[in-house]
Write a protein that holds these residues in place. Structure first.
Motif, short mmCIF file in Angstrom:
data_model
loop_
_atom_site.label_atom_id
_atom_site.label_comp_id
_atom_site.label_asym_id
_atom_site.label_seq_id
_atom_site.Cartn_x
_atom_site.Cartn_y
_atom_site.Cartn_z
N VAL A 92 -10.43 -9.85 -0.69
CA VAL A 92 -11.60 -10.54 -0.06
C VAL A 92 -12.67 -9.50 0.55
N SER A 93 -12.01 -8.57 1.33
CA SER A 93 -13.05 -7.44 1.86
C SER A 93 -13.71 -6.85 0.52
N ALA A 94 -12.77 -6.15 -0.20
CA ALA A 94 -13.42 -5.57 -1.40
C ALA A 94 -14.63 -6.41 -2.36
N CYS A 95 -14.50 -7.63 -2.40
CA CYS A 95 -15.44 -8.65 -3.00
C CYS A 95 -16.55 -8.44 -1.95
N GLN A 96 -16.64 -8.78 -0.71
CA GLN A 96 -17.62 -8.91 0.22
C GLN A 96 -18.41 -7.51 0.25
N ASP A 97 -17.73 -6.30 0.23
CA ASP A 97 -18.24 -5.18 0.40
C ASP A 97 -19.22 -4.69 -1.01
N SER A 98 -18.55 -5.24 -1.96
CA SER A 98 -19.29 -5.02 -3.27
C SER A 98 -20.21 -5.93 -4.00
N GLY A 99 -20.28 -6.94 -3.20
CA GLY A 99 -21.25 -7.99 -3.76
C GLY A 99 -20.52 -9.08 -4.59
N LEU A 140 0.56 -19.01 1.60
CA LEU A 140 -0.52 -19.93 2.34
C LEU A 140 -1.34 -19.00 3.27
N ALA A 141 -0.97 -18.12 3.71
CA ALA A 141 -2.03 -17.24 4.52
C ALA A 141 -3.07 -16.43 3.79
N GLY A 142 -2.64 -16.24 2.47
CA GLY A 142 -3.79 -15.58 1.38
C GLY A 142 -4.69 -16.69 1.21
N GLU A 143 -4.21 -17.96 0.92
CA GLU A 143 -5.23 -19.18 0.86
C GLU A 143 -6.27 -19.31 1.86
N SER A 144 -5.84 -19.25 3.15
CA SER A 144 -6.68 -19.41 4.46
C SER A 144 -7.57 -18.31 4.41
N VAL A 145 -7.38 -16.98 4.10
CA VAL A 145 -8.00 -15.87 4.08
C VAL A 145 -9.24 -16.20 3.06
N VAL A 146 -8.78 -16.68 1.85
CA VAL A 146 -9.76 -17.10 0.90
C VAL A 146 -10.86 -18.26 1.37
N ARG A 147 -10.26 -19.16 1.65
CA ARG A 147 -11.19 -20.40 2.25
C ARG A 147 -12.33 -19.99 3.30
N GLU A 148 -11.69 -19.09 4.09
CA GLU A 148 -12.87 -18.38 5.23
C GLU A 148 -13.56 -17.35 4.75
N SER A 149 -13.31 -16.67 3.46
CA SER A 149 -14.29 -15.70 2.95
C SER A 149 -15.45 -15.81 2.96
N GLY A 150 -16.28 -16.86 2.71
CA GLY A 150 -17.72 -17.09 2.37
C GLY A 150 -18.09 -16.85 1.03
N LEU A 151 -16.85 -16.64 0.22
CA LEU A 151 -17.16 -16.43 -1.15
C LEU A 151 -17.24 -17.85 -2.05
N ASP A 152 -17.44 -17.76 -3.11
CA ASP A 152 -17.26 -18.92 -4.00
C ASP A 152 -16.16 -18.81 -4.81
N ARG A 187 2.76 -7.72 3.75
CA ARG A 187 2.00 -6.64 3.32
C ARG A 187 1.10 -6.71 2.09
N ILE A 188 2.02 -7.15 1.00
CA ILE A 188 1.39 -7.27 -0.17
C ILE A 188 0.62 -8.50 -0.60
N ASN A 189 1.16 -9.95 -0.27
CA ASN A 189 0.61 -11.02 -0.66
C ASN A 189 -0.49 -11.54 0.05
N ALA A 190 -0.35 -11.53 1.65
CA ALA A 190 -1.31 -11.66 2.57
C ALA A 190 -2.26 -10.59 2.85
N GLY A 191 -1.63 -9.39 3.25
CA GLY A 191 -2.43 -8.36 3.42
C GLY A 191 -3.23 -7.77 2.09
N GLY A 192 -2.74 -7.89 1.09
CA GLY A 192 -3.21 -7.37 -0.25
C GLY A 192 -4.54 -8.53 -0.41
N THR A 193 -4.51 -9.78 -0.16
CA THR A 193 -5.35 -10.79 -0.40
C THR A 193 -6.45 -10.56 0.65
N ARG A 194 -6.22 -10.10 1.76
CA ARG A 194 -7.36 -9.72 2.75
C ARG A 194 -8.10 -8.62 2.27
#
Length: 288
Positions: free
Chosen positions: A95-102, A127-139, A85-92
């Motif tokens: 990432v979403s907040a980064c994407q939505d705020s530019g 590790l799940a958080g790493e996957s979310v970050v790598r697939e985020s399209g962010l720098d 909930r916190i580590n993986a879900g929090g990272t998701r």
């Protein structure tokens, strides 16, 4: 430049705020409501409140920042669902907040435990958080700290030091043969700051470890020598250690599952840090 540090009121987070300010960066911290750690933040740090597990509560914190340092996580819990909930879900959510705020730049603090051959719930969540970050399209940049020592940080090390100092005769699973490269808190913080600010670090993953390899038994010997104690280590066979739920209480109390308590004794964590040296000018000193 303005950055957001999630979990910035924690021990490592506060040190990172000081390091970033020393580099001329304006810092905003996102932390949980009621966190008393904000009283110890450096002067000039902006504080906003929210829970990374609740997207709506954190979204406004991302407005107007150039880079996010995502530290917020839990290390210890007997509730396996809390890691997800916190580590993986929090990272998701981050990432979403980064994407939505530019916000395009994201530094994610993971853990060397993601490299263990068998993952604990904590390691799996990072590790799940790493996957979310790598697939985020962010720098993005990912850092994987090893065992942290010093400056009030490193809850795992503090529990271990307390364990070996507490008992005149102390058992070590497997005889303490697992090898580690512990890192000083001050070096870790410098590495995190550099990784989040250096353009060369974009798209890379760095291990942030110390320069010296030592076994868990060797680490215990140094801890005892520093404390002026002459305690005796007794090797504990793995088959016994795995069946002794009491080991959890010896080492970490109710916050730690037996599985998580044993993982640090079972697996090596001696990563190569040469790419961090080259890209980040990362030159750690011996931790003990």
């Amino acid at each position: 430049m303005k950055v957001l540090v999630t979990g910035g009121a924690g021990v490592v987070g506060k040190a990172l705020c000081r390091e970033l300010q020393a580099r001329g960066v304006c810092v905003r911290v996102l932390t949980l409501p009621g966190d008393t750690g904000v009283d110890l933040l450096p002067e000039g740090v902006e504080v906003v409140y929210g829970d990374v597990a609740d997207y709506a509560s954190i979204r406004p914190a991302f407005d107007g920042v150039d880079c996010v340092f995502h530290l917020a996580a839990i290390l210890l819990s007997r509730d396996a669902s809390a890691f997800e909930r916190i580590n993986a879900g929090g990272t998701r959510n981050v990432v979403s907040a980064c994407q939505d705020s530019g916000v395009h730049r994201l530094l994610y603090v993971s853990s060397i435990s993601v490299t263990y051959p068998v993952l604990t719930p904590y390691g799996a969540s990072k590790l799940a958080g790493e996957s979310v970050v790598r697939e985020s399209g962010l720098d993005w940049t990912i850092v994987r700290p090893t065992l942290v020592i010093g400056d009030g940080g490193g809850v795992e090390f503090r529990m271990y030091a307390d364990f070996v100092c507490r008992f005149p005769v102390y058992p070590l699973p497997g005889g303490g043969t697992a090898r580690k490269k512990p890192v000083r808190s001050v070096d870790l913080v410098k590495g995190i700051a550099a990784a989040g600010l250096a353009p060369e670090a974009i798209g890379n993953t760095y291990a942030l470890a110390g320069p010296e390899v030592m076994t868990m038994a060797g680490m215990a010997a140094r801890i005892l020598r520093t404390a002026g104690k002459r305690h005796l280590m007794v090797p504990l066979p793995w088959w016994i250690a795995k069946r002794l739920a009491v080991l959890r209480n010896w080492i970490g109390g109710r916050r730690v599952s037996a599985e998580q308590a044993l993982a640090g004794f079972l697996y090596d964590a001696v990563p190569d840090i040469e790419n961090a040296r080259k890209d980040l000018d990362y030159n750690p000193e011996k931790a003990l």
